[in-house]
Scaffold this active site. Structure first.
Site, short mmCIF file in Angstrom:
data_model
loop_
_atom_site.label_atom_id
_atom_site.label_comp_id
_atom_site.label_asym_id
_atom_site.label_seq_id
_atom_site.Cartn_x
_atom_site.Cartn_y
_atom_site.Cartn_z
N ASP A 16 13.66 -12.82 2.09
CA ASP A 16 14.74 -13.27 1.20
C ASP A 16 16.01 -12.47 1.42
OD1 ASP A 16 16.00 -14.65 -0.79
OD2 ASP A 16 14.93 -13.73 -2.44
N HIS A 207 11.78 -12.46 -10.82
CA HIS A 207 12.57 -12.38 -9.59
C HIS A 207 14.04 -12.57 -9.99
CE1 HIS A 207 12.94 -13.42 -5.09
NE2 HIS A 207 14.17 -13.58 -5.58
N CYS A 240 21.98 -15.97 -2.91
CA CYS A 240 21.78 -17.41 -2.85
C CYS A 240 23.02 -18.07 -2.24
CB CYS A 240 21.51 -17.96 -4.24
SG CYS A 240 21.39 -19.76 -4.26
N ASN A 249 19.42 -10.05 -4.64
CA ASN A 249 18.31 -9.58 -5.45
C ASN A 249 18.59 -8.20 -6.03
OD1 ASN A 249 16.13 -11.69 -4.69
ND2 ASN A 249 16.91 -11.01 -2.71
#
Length: 298
Positions: A16, A207, A240, A249
């Site tokens: 990610d 998350h 994102c 994150n």
């Protein structure tokens, strides 16, 4: 409810965190990052994604990454598999744990994976069926649980419906993602409480992204409810691409610092983790975003 005695950290940086980085990151850099994270005490490290190189070119070396993973007892290396083809390729490469990705927002689902929520769940049915036959764990990621860049606020009941579907299909854990980082503590608590009416609390994970600087506060709020698994990314890597200003994150070292300061065990060596955060930022030639890493220095 008191805080959990221990929290399981799911490190998502190698997948990610890196998937949207510009340019080509050498496979050996990815493997060294994973090795450093394992050496720091992380026991669940998301290694890569078996997705089309056309859509995520940074993950094109997924098979090579799998072949080079360290062989450490007790360490798990889940990978993202968006469909049956990805699942089959991941299993052929040696994966024993995979993840699927759905959204609580119809608009985000269509923008991100080009299909409705219902269509995405249908896509996962053969993946879950084959995984069950082969004894492979499947984790369910659920995005936009606290807000969507297209729809705004998302009703907790909508999150709970999709979470229940994923759980009933066979996902062993549902990771609740604040994809755009707009959540606040009471909203996070209400969302988790609503989802927990449909999915056991022990099978939920948090998350959270830190776009508005709320991730640690939100995590503390849901830890107080009994959440004991947290996804985070070394150095705060990631973000994102569909969310304006999404900074990524929450940094693993910031989560670990907070947890250790409250007497919650993680099994992670904070100093080694911070050193890893500085190392990967040097490799990427990026300024350090993590406040804990900056404060502790190299």
């Amino acid at each position: 409810m008191p805080l959990p005695h221990a929290v399981n950290i799911v490190e998502v940086g190698p997948r990610d965190g890196l998937q949207n980085e510009p340019g080509n990151i050498d496979t050996n850099v990815k493997l060294e990052l994973i090795g450093r994270l394992v050496d720091a005490g992380l026991r669940q490290v998301e290694a890569t994604a078996f997705v089309s190189p056309r859509w995520v070119p940074q993950m094109a070396d997924h098979t090579q990454v799998m072949a080079g993973l360290p062989n450490r007892p007790g360490v798990r290396f889940p990978v993202l598999t968006p469909n049956l083809k990805g699942f089959e390729n991941a299993v052929a490469a040696g994966a024993r744990e995979v993840a699927v990705f759905a959204a609580a927002s119809e608009a985000f689902s269509r923008k991100n994976i080009n299909c409705s929520i219902a269509e995405s769940l249908e896509r996962f049915e053969p993946v879950l069926a084959q995984a069950q036959e082969q004894g492979i764990l499947v984790r369910g990621y659920l995005s936009c649980t606290l807000g969507c860049p297209y729809e705004g606020d998302i009703a907790p009941e909508a999150v709970a419906r999709v979470a229940r579907r994923l759980y009933d299909m066979g996902c062993c854990q549902i990771s609740l993602g604040d994809t755009v980082g707009t959540g606040t503590p009471l909203k996070a608590q209400r969302m988790v409480e609503t989802v927990a009416e449909q999915v056991p609390l022990a099978d939920l994970a948090a998350h959270f992204h830190d776009t508005y600087g709320q991730a640690l506060a939100n995590l503390f709020a849901v830890l107080k409810l009994g959440i004991s698994t947290v996804d985070c990314s070394v150095g705060g890597l990631g973000g994102c691409p569909y969310a304006r200003g999404a900074s990524g994150n929450v940094a693993t070292e910031e989560v670990v610092y907070m947890l250790h300061g409250m007497g919650v065990e993680t099994g992670v060596d904070l100093r080694a983790l911070v050193d890893t955060a500085h190392w990967i930022h040097r490799q990427l030639d990026r300024p350090m975003q993590s406040r804990v890493a900056r404060a502790m220095g190299e």
